[in-house]
Design a protein around this motif. Structure first.
Motif, short mmCIF file in Angstrom:
data_model
loop_
_atom_site.label_atom_id
_atom_site.label_comp_id
_atom_site.label_asym_id
_atom_site.label_seq_id
_atom_site.Cartn_x
_atom_site.Cartn_y
_atom_site.Cartn_z
N SER A 41 0.85 -1.18 0.00
CA SER A 41 0.00 0.00 0.00
C SER A 41 0.90 1.24 0.00
O SER A 41 2.08 1.15 0.33
CB SER A 41 -0.90 0.02 1.24
N PRO A 42 0.35 2.40 -0.35
CA PRO A 42 1.15 3.62 -0.28
C PRO A 42 1.71 3.88 1.11
O PRO A 42 2.83 4.37 1.26
CB PRO A 42 0.17 4.71 -0.71
N GLU A 43 0.91 3.54 2.15
CA GLU A 43 1.39 3.73 3.51
C GLU A 43 2.60 2.83 3.78
O GLU A 43 3.58 3.24 4.42
CB GLU A 43 0.28 3.41 4.51
N ASP A 44 2.52 1.57 3.30
CA ASP A 44 3.67 0.67 3.43
C ASP A 44 4.89 1.23 2.71
O ASP A 44 6.03 1.10 3.19
CB ASP A 44 3.33 -0.70 2.85
N CYS A 45 4.65 1.82 1.55
CA CYS A 45 5.76 2.37 0.76
C CYS A 45 6.52 3.43 1.55
O CYS A 45 7.75 3.46 1.56
CB CYS A 45 5.24 2.96 -0.55
N ALA A 46 5.78 4.31 2.20
CA ALA A 46 6.42 5.38 2.97
C ALA A 46 7.29 4.81 4.08
O ALA A 46 8.44 5.24 4.29
CB ALA A 46 5.36 6.32 3.55
N GLN A 47 6.76 3.82 4.79
CA GLN A 47 7.55 3.23 5.87
C GLN A 47 8.71 2.40 5.34
O GLN A 47 9.78 2.34 5.95
CB GLN A 47 6.63 2.38 6.75
N ASP A 66 0.63 -6.57 -12.08
CA ASP A 66 -0.68 -5.94 -12.28
C ASP A 66 -0.58 -4.54 -12.86
O ASP A 66 -1.60 -3.84 -12.94
CB ASP A 66 -1.43 -5.87 -10.94
N GLY A 67 0.60 -4.10 -13.24
CA GLY A 67 0.74 -2.76 -13.79
C GLY A 67 0.33 -2.70 -15.25
O GLY A 67 0.19 -3.72 -15.94
N CYS A 68 0.12 -1.49 -15.73
CA CYS A 68 -0.14 -1.25 -17.15
C CYS A 68 0.82 -0.17 -17.64
O CYS A 68 1.25 0.69 -16.86
CB CYS A 68 -1.59 -0.80 -17.38
N LEU A 69 1.13 -0.23 -18.91
CA LEU A 69 2.12 0.67 -19.49
C LEU A 69 1.58 1.24 -20.79
O LEU A 69 1.05 0.50 -21.63
CB LEU A 69 3.43 -0.08 -19.76
N GLU A 111 -5.78 3.26 -10.66
CA GLU A 111 -5.12 3.20 -9.35
C GLU A 111 -6.14 2.87 -8.25
O GLU A 111 -5.81 2.13 -7.31
CB GLU A 111 -4.43 4.53 -9.06
N ASP A 112 -7.35 3.38 -8.39
CA ASP A 112 -8.39 3.08 -7.39
C ASP A 112 -8.67 1.59 -7.31
O ASP A 112 -9.12 1.08 -6.29
CB ASP A 112 -9.69 3.82 -7.74
N ARG A 113 -8.40 0.87 -8.42
CA ARG A 113 -8.63 -0.58 -8.45
C ARG A 113 -7.33 -1.35 -8.26
O ARG A 113 -7.27 -2.55 -8.54
CB ARG A 113 -9.26 -0.95 -9.79
N GLY A 114 -6.30 -0.66 -7.80
CA GLY A 114 -5.04 -1.35 -7.51
C GLY A 114 -4.18 -1.64 -8.72
O GLY A 114 -3.32 -2.52 -8.66
N ILE A 115 -4.38 -0.90 -9.81
CA ILE A 115 -3.61 -1.12 -11.04
C ILE A 115 -2.77 0.12 -11.31
O ILE A 115 -3.30 1.14 -11.77
CB ILE A 115 -4.53 -1.43 -12.24
N PRO A 116 -1.48 0.08 -11.04
CA PRO A 116 -0.63 1.26 -11.34
C PRO A 116 -0.47 1.42 -12.85
O PRO A 116 -0.42 0.44 -13.60
CB PRO A 116 0.70 0.92 -10.67
N LEU A 117 -0.40 2.66 -13.28
CA LEU A 117 -0.26 2.97 -14.70
C LEU A 117 1.04 3.73 -14.91
O LEU A 117 1.29 4.77 -14.29
CB LEU A 117 -1.44 3.82 -15.20
N TYR A 118 1.86 3.25 -15.81
CA TYR A 118 3.12 3.90 -16.19
C TYR A 118 2.98 4.40 -17.62
O TYR A 118 2.31 3.78 -18.44
CB TYR A 118 4.29 2.92 -16.08
N ALA A 119 3.64 5.51 -17.91
CA ALA A 119 3.46 6.11 -19.23
C ALA A 119 4.75 6.72 -19.75
O ALA A 119 5.37 7.55 -19.07
CB ALA A 119 2.35 7.17 -19.21
N GLN A 120 5.13 6.32 -20.93
CA GLN A 120 6.25 6.94 -21.64
C GLN A 120 5.90 8.40 -21.90
O GLN A 120 4.75 8.75 -22.12
CB GLN A 120 6.47 6.18 -22.95
N HIS A 121 6.91 9.28 -21.88
CA HIS A 121 6.75 10.72 -22.13
C HIS A 121 5.94 11.43 -21.05
O HIS A 121 5.58 12.59 -21.20
CB HIS A 121 6.08 10.97 -23.49
#
Length: 930
Positions: A106-112, A808-811, A780-790
């Motif tokens: 989770s984002p909270e886990d990421c911070a810690q 589970d990511g998308c690009l 992101e609300d459904r737990g799918i991170p999105l990465y984007a070129q440019h």
């Protein structure tokens, strides 16, 4: 983490600052008191104003907060210092994995987790080897003096306290080149033998590479047998043996051609060059060759990854940059990281090697990638670091290696220039046997290698190469005078020619040329010509206000352009004459003083002569020919045009361009002259018209085989994958491709239906950005991170690495990314094209379309692009994937891009979403991801 084993002087100093993790909608802030807050991005940006928070990948964080980059404790910088030349994905999850910590969920886990990563990295510092600590302390002090936020924490971990040491000690710690090993010279290698490779030998070697536990792959053994024909002795000069070998995904073509190549190299004590188009395949090849040489020491001796000079750290550039730190202390931060990396790197390769691609995004390209020799300014044996040079070490290893892994661009330079590149001091590197993997890119690689560009940037670069930097304090470029006069100081004729050449070089564009063109105030004949060429482009453009590049034909020139072209041609003659005279004099010196000149001096003179020819004479001759054509007519084998290159509506270059209509003609010429045997391998060599002869002729036309005197051997091995069972192809018929809201909604629903693992390919950057802005938050609300070129502030290779690691990511990327993505497994299970990737209808394409059978040429290029994209979906036996085209206008004649038996279904979006969910549902659940 336990403090056992740490010295008493160790201090754990973790900055008491907020930790920030950003998402598509919100940011999580962990305060120094341990409290977690979740805020909308705009509010988080306001809260952080004036703070120096702890982050992971500052450019990406700033882009999401929609603020300029700010001062921060970027944990990636700390990682690059503590673990130089070691891989890490530039994400919190990547840092956690590299440090052996649990993956945050989770984002909270990421911070810690970021705080835990910092703690772990700081604990590692006092456990480094003593010699590494001794050198690292000086680097850390220099970086601290330059304002590096992590400096105090790093120094505390090493027990460094009190006043900063004397600047001499600080700078001496940065002089890492003094601690690099020197290479040694060896006697020249004997010419290789000519013994053939029997198909049975290739099969036997393949079995050895695979091992006894490998699955039976008859197609792979057949492929190895077919490739062995390229290693037969040549019978007639100028007639190499060429094998066109198409191997469907899963055949195992890499080991298939390594088998006969390695047998030939051993039997004949010669080198086989294996050439790729993408960095990813170079890395894959390097890994596969460990099967051939499991002993790392033996592999290092017999296998070399060889690239052009512009890929390696130049130690002289590093030294000169470090020597300027007293004037620019802030540069100590990136240069310190570079110094740490230089001591740890395997081979100094900064482009696809062990240099972290994300580091340039963090600290700037100038003091990182900019330290390579991109401008051909090497002084070779005159360099104080010559015997420690990463480039020279690589060159010498390649001379003695048995397998050289290179790239298409370098190989074409080697072939075109008789085996010498980088000025010639490297000596002949010509081989007789080549394997071109990713052979479907040979047309594009040749197009780049054999083209000519009379543009502001190219001409200004030649001036800079000749005159050196003309902007005091802004560049360390060494001009020709500095490179040449030391070895020609006693030769009056040479110095006269040198002075004349440098004076004539002022006809080329000088610093600030682009601003002068914009203001209509050119200086000199080249700038006057460029101004009129630019005028013609703008005058004849349909939409000069477009953010994209502009172009126009050279016919019917605007008033004054022909006269200016004639003036410029005369100016080029005035530059060519002294350059050629200088080359002549150098040749005479080498001849007259053959018995008196020492080896290093001869090498420098020979290198200088070759550099002058390749970097000055050859471009100037091409430019003169282009200018002559304006007065007469462009030769039928070429196409000329004027262009203004732009980035997001801003002019960056302007000038005249010349390309071969068929660049495989000069490619075939250099192959016939230099090679005895060539394998051209790919999963997508042939077209997909359905007619076998037509499809093979397309392969021969795109690789240059059609222009060779002896027909190529054709070989094709079908993929072992069950594509009808493992894949689906859907064409969505009810999404308007000109309505970006509809396109974005389609991407969103398809990505959600797949549960992630989606790659979206776009034909325009503006469409990519518009879709990304619309779908990032709901995904992101459904737990799918999105990465984007440019968008994400990361280079494409790094984004692909992140995408590969995130099930589970998308690009989102441009269509050009389709070849750079190698993502086996569940991370890529859905591929969506926004539109049919037709060729861009520019002037060059129009000329080729007319020469290569009109509409059929468009169809061939598009089928090949679709074929390459589809090939990304299934990379190993258990993979499943769905290919979706959002363009209802996709014609049925393009269906040949897909494997036999794969039906193309034309459906509405709702049905497509249901099909994706149904087809991939069991696959994702069975994988344990999603």
């Amino acid at each position: 983490m336990s403090s056992a084993g740490l010295p008493p002087s160790f201090q754990l100093l973790i900055p008491a600052v907020p930790v920030v993790v950003t998402g598509a909608r919100q940011a999580v802030i962990l305060t120094p008191d341990g409290e977690l807050e979740t805020l909308p991005l705009p509010e988080a940006a306001r809260r952080l104003r004036g703070e120096r928070p702890m982050v992971c990948h500052l450019p990406n964080v700033a882009a999401r907060l929609k603020v300029p980059p700010f001062m921060a404790y970027d944990v990636l910088e700390l990682f690059a210092f503590v673990r130089p030349a070691r891989f890490c994905l530039p994400t919190v999850g990547g840092l956690a994995a590299a440090c052996g910590l649990d993956a945050p969920v989770s984002p909270e886990d990421c911070a810690q987790t970021l705080v835990q990563v910092v703690r772990r990295l700081l604990h590692e510092l006092p456990q480094e080897a003593r010699w590494s600590q001794a050198k690292g302390r000086g680097v850390a002090w220099a970086m601290t003096r330059g304002g590096w936020p992590w400096g105090p924490s790093v120094l505390a971990a090493w027990g460094e306290q009190g006043e900063m040491p004397h600047s001499h000690r600080v700078l001496s710690g940065m002089r890492v080149w003094e601690h690099l090993p020197e290479f040694s010279e060896h006697a020249p290698e004997s010419p290789p033998g000519t013994a053939p490779v029997d198909p049975a030998e290739a099969r036997t070697r393949l079995g050895q590479l695979l091992g006894t536990a490998a699955e039976d792959r008859p197609q792979q053994a057949d492929f190895a047998s077919a490739c062995s024909a390229a290693f037969a002795p040549r019978h007639v000069e100028g007639e190499p043996h060429v094998v066109l070998a198409e191997a469907g995904t899963g055949v195992g073509k890499t080991l298939g051609y390594i088998a006969p190549a390695s047998v030939w190299a051993e039997k004949n004590e010669g080198a086989v060059w294996i050439s790729t188009y993408t960095r990813n395949l170079q890395r894959q090849l390097d890994a596969e060759l460990s099967r051939l040489h499991p002993d790392p020491v033996e592999k290092a001796r017999k296998v070399v990854v060889r690239k052009g000079r512009e890929n390696y750290l130049c130690l002289l550039n590093l030294e000169e940059s470090i020597n300027r730190l007293s004037h620019t202390p802030a540069l100590a931060i990136p240069l310190g990281l570079m110094a740490r990396w230089a001591l740890a790197t395997r081979d100094g390769d900064m482009v696809g090697g062990d240099f972290p691609g994300w580091l340039s995004d963090l600290v700037g390209r100038g003091p990182t990638i900019g330290l390579t020799d991109r401008r051909g300014e090497c002084v070779f044996a005159a360099c104080p670091h010559y015997t420690r040079c990463f480039i020279e070490r690589s060159v010498r290893k390649a001379r003695r290696a048995r397998i050289v892994v290179a790239n298409h661009a370098l190989v074409m330079l080697v072939l075109a220039h008789g085996g010498t590149v980088g000025g010639g001091e490297e000596g002949p590197q010509i081989a007789t046997r080549y394997v071109f993997d990713e052979g479907h890119h040979l047309f594009d690689a040749a197009d780049s290698a054999f083209s000519a560009h009379l543009t502001g940037q190219e001409a200004a670069e030649l001036r800079r190469w000749l005159l050196g930097s003309e902007e005091t304090g802004r560049s360390r470029a060494r001009g020709l005078k500095r490179r040449a006069e030391e070895v020609l100081a006693d030769n009056v004729d040479a110095l006269d020619a040198l002075d004349a050449a440098l004076a004539a070089a002022r006809c080329l564009p000088g610093p600030g040329w682009l601003n002068r063109l914009t203001e209509g105030a050119p200086n000199g004949p080249t700038e006057r010509f460029l101004l009129l060429a630019r005028q013609q482009v703008y005058a004849r453009s349909k939409d000069a206000g477009t953010p994209y590049s502009l172009e126009t034909e050279t016919a019917h020139p605007v008033p004054g352009l022909l006269e200016t072209a004639a003036e410029l041609e005369h100016a080029f003659d005035g530059l060519l004459a002294p350059v050629r005279e200088l080359i002549r004099v150098i040749g005479k010196v080498l001849d007259d003083a053959a018995g008196e000149t020492d080896g290093p001096t001869r090498l420098r003179l020979d290198s200088l002569s070759r550099s002058l020819d390749r970097r000055a004479v050859q471009p100037l001759l091409a430019w003169r020919s282009m200018l002559e054509a304006l007065q007469q007519e462009t030769p039928e084998q070429y196409v000329d045009w004027f262009a203004v290159d732009r980035i997001e509506g801003r002019d960056i270059d302007t000038g005249m361009h010349r390309h071969w209509i068929d660049p495989t003609k000069p490619l075939a010429g250099v192959m016939a002259d230099s090679t005895h045997g060539v394998v051209v391998a790919s999963a997508t060599l042939r077209d997909g018209t359905g007619d076998p002869e037509t499809d093979w002729k397309a392969a021969e036309g795109r690789t240059g085989a059609a222009h060779l005197p002896v027909p190529a051997l054709r070989a094709a091995m079908a993929s072992p994958f069950d594509y009808p069972a493992q894949t689906k192809v859907l064409v969505v018929t009810d999404v308007r491709k000109d309505d970006l809201d509809q396109v974005a909604a389609a991407y969103r629903e398809l990505f959600l239906a797949a549960g992630g693992g989606g790659l979206g390919l776009f034909t325009a950057i503006s469409r990519l950005r518009a879709v990304r802005d619309r779908i990032a938050a709901p995904l992101e609300d459904r737990g799918i991170p999105l990465y984007a070129q440019h968008v994400d502030g990361m280079d494409s290779a790094t984004l692909v690495d992140i995408f590969r690691a995130d099930h589970d990511g998308c690009l989102l990327g441009t269509d050009a990314m389709r070849d750079g993505v190698d993502v086996p497994g569940h991370s890529l299970r859905l591929l969506v094209f926004d539109r049919v990737p037709w060729p861009r209808p520019d002037i060059l394409h129009r000329a080729r379309r007319e020469a290569f059978n009109g509409r059929a040429y468009d169809d061939m290029l598009t089928r090949l692009r679709l074929k390459q994209a589809f090939g990304r979906l299934v990379r190993r036996a258990g993979d499943h994937g769905v290919f979706v085209m959002l363009d209802p206008m996709m014609p049925t004649r393009l269906h040949g891009a897909f494997p036999p038996g794969v039906a193309v279904q034309r459906v509405g979006l709702a049905t497509a979403v249901a099909e994706v969910r149904s087809f991939l549902g069991d696959y994702v659940r069975g994988s344990g991801v999603g």
